[in-house]
Design a protein around this motif. Structure first.
Motif, short mmCIF file in Angstrom:
data_model
loop_
_atom_site.label_atom_id
_atom_site.label_comp_id
_atom_site.label_asym_id
_atom_site.label_seq_id
_atom_site.Cartn_x
_atom_site.Cartn_y
_atom_site.Cartn_z
N PHE A 161 0.75 -1.21 0.00
CA PHE A 161 0.03 -0.12 -0.01
C PHE A 161 1.00 1.32 -0.02
CE2 PHE A 161 -1.93 3.16 2.75
CZ PHE A 161 -3.13 3.68 1.78
N VAL A 162 1.96 1.42 0.73
CA VAL A 162 2.96 2.45 1.01
C VAL A 162 3.40 2.53 -0.31
CG1 VAL A 162 4.85 3.61 2.04
CG2 VAL A 162 3.08 2.37 3.35
N PHE A 163 3.97 1.47 -1.05
CA PHE A 163 4.55 1.59 -2.44
C PHE A 163 3.63 2.26 -3.48
CE2 PHE A 163 6.31 0.74 -6.54
CZ PHE A 163 7.57 0.48 -6.31
N GLY A 164 2.23 2.08 -3.21
CA GLY A 164 1.47 2.51 -4.31
C GLY A 164 1.10 4.15 -3.96
N LEU A 165 1.39 4.41 -2.70
CA LEU A 165 1.51 5.88 -2.33
C LEU A 165 2.24 6.92 -3.04
CD1 LEU A 165 0.18 5.80 1.46
CD2 LEU A 165 -1.13 6.23 -0.63
N VAL A 166 3.53 5.98 -3.15
CA VAL A 166 4.61 6.95 -3.79
C VAL A 166 4.73 7.15 -5.49
CG1 VAL A 166 6.27 6.25 -1.72
CG2 VAL A 166 6.40 4.86 -4.03
N ILE A 167 3.75 6.25 -5.87
CA ILE A 167 3.96 6.37 -7.75
C ILE A 167 2.99 7.47 -7.62
CG2 ILE A 167 2.77 5.29 -9.65
CD1 ILE A 167 3.25 2.52 -8.23
N PRO A 168 3.69 8.46 -8.63
CA PRO A 168 2.88 9.89 -9.04
C PRO A 168 1.55 9.52 -9.65
CG PRO A 168 4.91 9.65 -10.21
CD PRO A 168 4.91 8.47 -9.14
N PRO A 169 0.41 9.94 -9.38
CA PRO A 169 -0.87 9.91 -9.93
C PRO A 169 -1.14 10.45 -11.04
CG PRO A 169 -1.11 11.14 -8.13
CD PRO A 169 0.11 10.83 -8.08
N GLU A 170 -0.23 11.52 -11.20
CA GLU A 170 -0.41 12.50 -12.60
C GLU A 170 0.20 11.87 -13.61
OE1 GLU A 170 0.76 13.68 -9.68
OE2 GLU A 170 -0.79 14.81 -8.79
N GLY A 171 -0.21 12.16 -14.90
CA GLY A 171 0.53 11.66 -16.01
C GLY A 171 0.12 10.23 -16.39
N ASN A 172 0.57 9.94 -17.61
CA ASN A 172 0.31 8.51 -17.91
C ASN A 172 0.62 7.41 -17.24
OD1 ASN A 172 -1.12 9.93 -20.33
ND2 ASN A 172 0.71 10.30 -21.33
N PHE A 173 1.75 7.45 -16.68
CA PHE A 173 2.46 6.20 -16.14
C PHE A 173 1.47 5.41 -15.18
CE2 PHE A 173 5.01 4.36 -12.65
CZ PHE A 173 5.75 3.23 -13.21
N ALA A 174 0.75 6.38 -14.29
CA ALA A 174 -0.06 5.19 -13.31
C ALA A 174 -1.24 4.65 -14.15
CB ALA A 174 -0.79 6.41 -12.35
N LYS A 175 -1.73 5.57 -14.97
CA LYS A 175 -2.90 4.62 -16.09
C LYS A 175 -2.43 3.75 -16.63
CE LYS A 175 -5.47 9.21 -16.67
NZ LYS A 175 -6.17 10.31 -17.57
N MET A 176 -1.36 3.84 -17.36
CA MET A 176 -0.61 2.75 -18.11
C MET A 176 -0.37 1.52 -17.52
SD MET A 176 1.81 4.82 -20.90
CE MET A 176 1.12 5.72 -21.77
N LEU A 177 -0.05 1.67 -16.08
CA LEU A 177 0.27 0.76 -15.04
C LEU A 177 -1.01 -0.10 -14.85
CD1 LEU A 177 2.91 -0.75 -13.89
CD2 LEU A 177 2.17 1.01 -11.76
N ILE A 178 -1.95 0.71 -14.56
CA ILE A 178 -3.24 0.15 -14.11
C ILE A 178 -3.81 -0.59 -15.33
CG2 ILE A 178 -5.62 0.54 -13.50
CD1 ILE A 178 -4.63 2.96 -12.20
N GLU A 179 -3.63 -0.30 -16.72
CA GLU A 179 -4.09 -1.11 -17.85
C GLU A 179 -3.34 -2.33 -17.88
OE1 GLU A 179 -3.46 1.57 -20.85
OE2 GLU A 179 -5.53 2.93 -20.76
N GLU B 93 -16.82 -1.25 -15.29
CA GLU B 93 -16.26 -1.51 -14.29
C GLU B 93 -15.01 -1.52 -13.97
OE1 GLU B 93 -18.15 -5.40 -13.68
OE2 GLU B 93 -20.12 -4.54 -13.47
N ARG B 94 -14.16 -1.34 -15.13
CA ARG B 94 -12.75 -1.25 -14.94
C ARG B 94 -12.22 -0.25 -13.98
NH1 ARG B 94 -10.17 -4.15 -18.86
NH2 ARG B 94 -8.29 -3.03 -18.48
N THR B 95 -10.98 -0.42 -13.22
CA THR B 95 -10.50 0.33 -12.38
C THR B 95 -10.21 1.57 -12.80
OG1 THR B 95 -9.61 -1.41 -11.06
CG2 THR B 95 -8.76 0.79 -10.46
#
Length: 616
Positions: A112-130, A316-318
């Protein structure tokens, strides 16, 4: 909240961060609880675990966060997530989980803490989720719920004491959480319905609670009976959330003055033009910006406010839920929805800076069946004069057509036209219109208004008069009337007479200016009349194909041609939109707010066979 269309409301914007903070506190308390409930008999162990846990969190927030910022920067620069960066992220999750487990805190806390340090802005978080979402939601989550179900032994609740504990827990949890949330909502000036909605939403139990319960059972804090009681409590409280929200929360919209809902008549009043432009994808942006630029007058006497509304289907996708939680009608300058590399944000930001037009980018993530409600509500809240919808078919260079979006958006367009609180336009981009940059050209561009008569055609005429103020626009009004050999069967002659009278009043200024050749105002408007014989749509098509018009303005319905109810373009619009590559013009189909038409039938008299002139 997403399914009930609450997430984008004032209540939703309050609940989401409150729930996030609530979960963060729950994870911190979980870490403390696991440390205290450890198997070690040394009294100093809990303090050691807490100190190591705090040090771990600080290291993650200070050191690892900077490294992940660098990773996100590299990914955003490349525009795609390389496998090496996905591998680095997953290895980081596993290492964080291993370290917290080694310290004595549950491994989930490290992830959970590692998820907090990933920047939510930008395409990285979205692409990682995909990349990892399907694996998590299709395989891991069902396995977790199945495991929780296998651990739950409902037969262990076999006494009145157990049932009493369950009742008291449900009552205490519901009354305590809902009651306190209502008091907090009332303290912050929420009305009673919003406060009740806040209480029921904050009382929701879900995945985080089940994780905590499973951890408690794994470390021996709960026996089978207490675990089953707590799981049932979570399920009962979750079941009451939706009925409670629907019963008590009735979102009320503040009434706003909304007088001018159409273009006809607004030209003479010189009203501010408010445009709500719906966007399904990036391909419709150039044509839309060209249309807005054509409406913009260089002397700035007629103000324009542009409200681009980015529409996306809710699933229903995250990632879909995350997009919805970040779309809260933010201004383009402060929008956190997308990074600066997002083509939609960049396009409208650049246009706002260059043209000095007020632009406020909004977003809607909704189910297709109810998306038209969000569009209409946005138009009412912004007091839009006109809604511009993109046509979901795009013509390629070879003349063939392709669907650029979900075909379900066609039904969205039809419902928006049915329920819209103002006039509606459908922009059919056939290439030349979007490729011509009006802001960088000085050559005269030809635009035609196809006029048969009726409210929608008068709205198209008013739009054409607006475009004629642009120094690069030459607007030609072409009125089509039945030839003398055509008879008209009228169901309501009085209504048709009223429509004819209004048509003549709308055309009178255009006729006088075209005849007098007055160059002081409306200098780029020309007027012609045409007669058609058999097929009005084919006559318009033949006329448009032989003339090089950049844009054709047509009414959806008119007094001589009845449109099909399921067509968003009308008879003329359908004919022109589905034309072959010989027609180079884009089409703007316009429907006036609350337009109605007398029912009439037109046919050619069989005895008349002489050739009649096509135009006068």
């Amino acid at each position: 909240m997403a399914e009930r269309r609450v997430l984008g409301t004032k209540l939703g914007r309050m609940v989401v961060p409150a729930a996030a903070i609530n979960d963060v506190c729950a994870w911190i308390l979980l870490a403390i609880g696991v440390a205290i409930a450890g198997r070690s008999h040394n009294r100093a162990t809990p303090a050691y675990v807490l100190i190591c846990g705090i040090a771990f969190v600080m290291f993650m927030l200070i050191v690892v966060r900077r490294f992940m910022d660098w990773v996100a920067y590299k990914v955003n620069a490349q525009g795609a997530v390389s496998e090496i960066y996905v591998l680095i992220t997953l290895v980081g999750v596993l290492l964080s989980a291993f370290i917290t487990d080694l310290i004595g805190i549950h491994s989930l806390f490290g992830a959970f803490v590692f998820g907090l340090v990933i920047p939510p802005e930008g395409n990285f978080a979205k692409m990682l989720i995909e990349k990892i979402e399907d694996f998590i939601t299709v395989l891991m989550l069902p396995l977790f719920f199945a495991s929780s179900g296998l651990k739950t032994n409902l037969g262990s609740i076999n006494s009145l004491k157990g049932m009493g504990i369950l009742f008291l827990l449900v009552f205490t949890a519901a009354v305590g959480k809902i009651g306190i949330s209502i008091l907090v909502g009332l303290f912050f000036k929420l009305n009673i319905h919003e406060a009740l909605g806040l209480g029921f939403l904050m009382n929701t139990k879900g995945l985080a609670e089940l994780i905590v319960l499973n951890i408690g059972k794994d470390i021996g804090v709960f026996d089978d009976e207490i675990f089953a009681i707590l799981v049932l409590m979570c399920l009962i409280l979750m079941f009451f959330t939706t009925p409670g929200l629907m019963a008590f929360y009735k979102p009320a919209r503040n009434p706003v003055p909304y007088t001018y809902r159409m273009l006809e008549g607004s030209y003479k009043r010189k009203d501010e033009l408010r445009i709500l432009a719906c966007i399904y994808g990036t391909k419709s942006i150039p044509a839309l910006l060209n249309l807005v630029e054509a409406c913009r007058v260089t002397n700035n006497k007629r103000l324009i406010k542009l409200y681009p509304l980015h529409l996306a289907e809710l699933s229903e996708r995250t990632l879909s839920i995350i997009n919805l939680s970040r779309t809260t009608n933010q201004d383009i300058a402060s929008s956190k929805l997308a990074s600066s590399d997002d083509a939609i944000v960049v396009a409208f930001d650049a246009y706002s800076r260059i043209s000095k037009v007020s632009v406020k980018l909004m977003n809607v993530v909704s189910q297709l069946e109810v998306m038209h409600y969000d569009v209409c509500n946005a138009a009412a809240e912004k007091r839009a004069t006109v809604i511009i919808l993109p046509y979901n078919v795009y013509q390629k260079e070879d003349g063939t057509f392709e669907h650029v979006n979900n075909p379900g958006f066609k039904a969205v367009n039809q419902r928006v036209m049915q329920y819209a609180p103002c006039s509606v336009c459908v922009l059919v981009d056939r290439g030349p219109w979007s490729s011509t940059q009006l802001s960088n050209t000085t050559s005269l561009q030809k635009i035609a208004v196809i006029f048969f008569g009726g409210a929608d055609d008068r709205e198209a005429l008013a739009f054409g008069c607006r475009l004629a103020e642009h120094p690069c626009m030459k607007v030609c009004v072409h009125r089509f009337s039945p030839s003398p050999g055509i008879t008209i069967d009228i169901d309501n002659a009085a209504d048709l007479e009223v429509e004819y009278k209004r048509d003549e009043e709308a055309l009178a200024p255009v006729k006088s200016i075209a005849i007098d050749d007055n160059k002081d105002s409306w200098q780029a408007i020309y007027y012609e009349e045409h007669a058609y014989k058999d097929d009005a749509a084919q006559s318009v098509y033949a006329f448009a194909s032989t003339n090089e018009f950049l844009l054709l303005l047509v009414g959806r319905q008119n007094t001589t041609l009845q449109s099909r109810d399921n067509s968003e373009l009308g008879v003329i619009g359908d004919c022109l939109a589905n034309a072959g590559p010989e027609l180079k013009s884009s089409i703007l189909v316009i429907q006036q707010h609350n337009s109605s038409f007398p029912r009439i039938n037109i046919h050619r008299v069989a005895s008349v066979s002489e050739d009649l002139p096509n135009s006068t």
